[in-house]
Design a protein around this motif. Sequence first.
Motif, PDB file in Angstrom:
ATOM      1  N   THR A 184       0.800  -1.221   0.000  1.00  0.00           N
ATOM      2  CA  THR A 184       0.000   0.000   0.000  1.00  0.00           C
ATOM      3  C   THR A 184       0.835   1.274   0.000  1.00  0.00           C
ATOM      4  O   THR A 184       0.367   2.298  -0.460  1.00  0.00           O
ATOM      5  N   ASN A 185       2.033   1.237   0.504  1.00  0.00           N
ATOM      6  CA  ASN A 185       2.891   2.418   0.523  1.00  0.00           C
ATOM      7  C   ASN A 185       4.042   2.300  -0.459  1.00  0.00           C
ATOM      8  O   ASN A 185       5.107   2.848  -0.237  1.00  0.00           O
ATOM      9  N   ASP A 186       3.824   1.595  -1.553  1.00  0.00           N
ATOM     10  CA  ASP A 186       4.875   1.395  -2.538  1.00  0.00           C
ATOM     11  C   ASP A 186       4.641   2.309  -3.734  1.00  0.00           C
ATOM     12  O   ASP A 186       3.505   2.587  -4.113  1.00  0.00           O
ATOM     13  N   ILE A 187       5.717   2.769  -4.324  1.00  0.00           N
ATOM     14  CA  ILE A 187       5.624   3.625  -5.499  1.00  0.00           C
ATOM     15  C   ILE A 187       5.150   2.786  -6.687  1.00  0.00           C
ATOM     16  O   ILE A 187       5.618   1.659  -6.894  1.00  0.00           O
ATOM     17  N   SER A 188       4.211   3.308  -7.443  1.00  0.00           N
ATOM     18  CA  SER A 188       3.736   2.606  -8.638  1.00  0.00           C
ATOM     19  C   SER A 188       4.728   2.844  -9.773  1.00  0.00           C
ATOM     20  O   SER A 188       5.557   3.763  -9.704  1.00  0.00           O
ATOM     21  N   HIS A 189       4.620   2.050 -10.827  1.00  0.00           N
ATOM     22  CA  HIS A 189       5.547   2.276 -11.946  1.00  0.00           C
ATOM     23  C   HIS A 189       5.262   3.626 -12.608  1.00  0.00           C
ATOM     24  O   HIS A 189       6.183   4.298 -13.049  1.00  0.00           O
ATOM     25  N   ASN A 190       4.001   4.058 -12.634  1.00  0.00           N
ATOM     26  CA  ASN A 190       3.685   5.378 -13.193  1.00  0.00           C
ATOM     27  C   ASN A 190       4.322   6.498 -12.373  1.00  0.00           C
ATOM     28  O   ASN A 190       4.858   7.459 -12.929  1.00  0.00           O
ATOM     29  N   GLU A 191       4.266   6.374 -11.047  1.00  0.00           N
ATOM     30  CA  GLU A 191       4.897   7.381 -10.184  1.00  0.00           C
ATOM     31  C   GLU A 191       6.418   7.358 -10.340  1.00  0.00           C
ATOM     32  O   GLU A 191       7.060   8.415 -10.357  1.00  0.00           O
ATOM     33  N   ALA A 192       6.982   6.158 -10.452  1.00  0.00           N
ATOM     34  CA  ALA A 192       8.434   6.041 -10.619  1.00  0.00           C
ATOM     35  C   ALA A 192       8.878   6.725 -11.914  1.00  0.00           C
ATOM     36  O   ALA A 192       9.868   7.469 -11.926  1.00  0.00           O
ATOM     37  N   ILE A 215      11.144   9.535  -1.483  1.00  0.00           N
ATOM     38  CA  ILE A 215       9.960  10.003  -2.201  1.00  0.00           C
ATOM     39  C   ILE A 215       8.746   9.735  -1.328  1.00  0.00           C
ATOM     40  O   ILE A 215       8.535   8.603  -0.886  1.00  0.00           O
ATOM     41  N   LYS A 216       7.959  10.785  -1.098  1.00  0.00           N
ATOM     42  CA  LYS A 216       6.737  10.662  -0.285  1.00  0.00           C
ATOM     43  C   LYS A 216       5.512  10.846  -1.171  1.00  0.00           C
ATOM     44  O   LYS A 216       5.556  11.589  -2.151  1.00  0.00           O
ATOM     45  N   ASN A 217       4.410  10.207  -0.762  1.00  0.00           N
ATOM     46  CA  ASN A 217       3.152  10.418  -1.462  1.00  0.00           C
ATOM     47  C   ASN A 217       2.435  11.635  -0.874  1.00  0.00           C
ATOM     48  O   ASN A 217       2.958  12.290   0.035  1.00  0.00           O
ATOM     49  N   LYS A 218       1.247  11.921  -1.357  1.00  0.00           N
ATOM     50  CA  LYS A 218       0.494  13.099  -0.891  1.00  0.00           C
ATOM     51  C   LYS A 218       0.129  13.022   0.589  1.00  0.00           C
ATOM     52  O   LYS A 218      -0.133  14.028   1.223  1.00  0.00           O
ATOM     53  N   ILE A 265       7.284   6.206  -0.100  1.00  0.00           N
ATOM     54  CA  ILE A 265       6.914   5.144  -1.031  1.00  0.00           C
ATOM     55  C   ILE A 265       8.096   4.673  -1.873  1.00  0.00           C
ATOM     56  O   ILE A 265       7.974   3.737  -2.654  1.00  0.00           O
ATOM     57  N   GLY A 266       9.242   5.309  -1.713  1.00  0.00           N
ATOM     58  CA  GLY A 266      10.432   4.951  -2.481  1.00  0.00           C
ATOM     59  C   GLY A 266      11.491   6.007  -2.288  1.00  0.00           C
ATOM     60  O   GLY A 266      11.453   6.784  -1.323  1.00  0.00           O
ATOM     61  N   ALA A 267      12.431   6.060  -3.228  1.00  0.00           N
ATOM     62  CA  ALA A 267      13.493   7.069  -3.170  1.00  0.00           C
ATOM     63  C   ALA A 267      14.085   7.250  -4.556  1.00  0.00           C
ATOM     64  O   ALA A 267      13.950   6.379  -5.421  1.00  0.00           O
TER      65      ALA A 267
END
Length: 162
Positions: free
Chosen positions: A28-36, A128-131, A136-138
């Motif tokens: 649930t707190n993982d970066i999606s490929h679109n966000e990446a 990298i943070k979500n809203k 969710i990543g870096a």
Amino acid sequence: MSTLKQLKICIVTLVLTLLSNVAQAQITNDISHNEAFKALLAAKKNAEESNVLVNIAVVDAGANLKAFVRMDESYLGSIDVAIKKAKTARYFNIDTGKLGELTQPGGIIYNIELTNQGLVSFPGGIPIKNKDGKIIGAIGVSGGTIEQDRAIAMAGAKSIID
């Protein structure tokens, strides 16, 4: 079917259900490929506007490589550095430049960069943070000066919440 066998099946089913729920909780707190890709492309655009040739790596919440680009003619040696900056930022949920301040001789975590198959403790890695403010990543950037690398990484990380 015996009662004992039915009980064993129920227990195995329960354990598998619980394990799958735990695995889902991590996603649930993982970066999606679109966000990446969004972060990667925002960072690349910033690098191009600054006339800096860099390598850019985005890792997911588990510090696994999710997206990567090596700009034409960027340093080969910066490939590994960009990936390690991203991983370091995610491992410790901190800007790698801030981490570097703590790793100086006499610092509270001096020599930590020797752990985890090598960390990078100078600027260019940003969580990298979500809203919602969840990490969710870096992103890690390498190839310019440390100031340029950090600015480019910040542009990529910021694109997710804009």
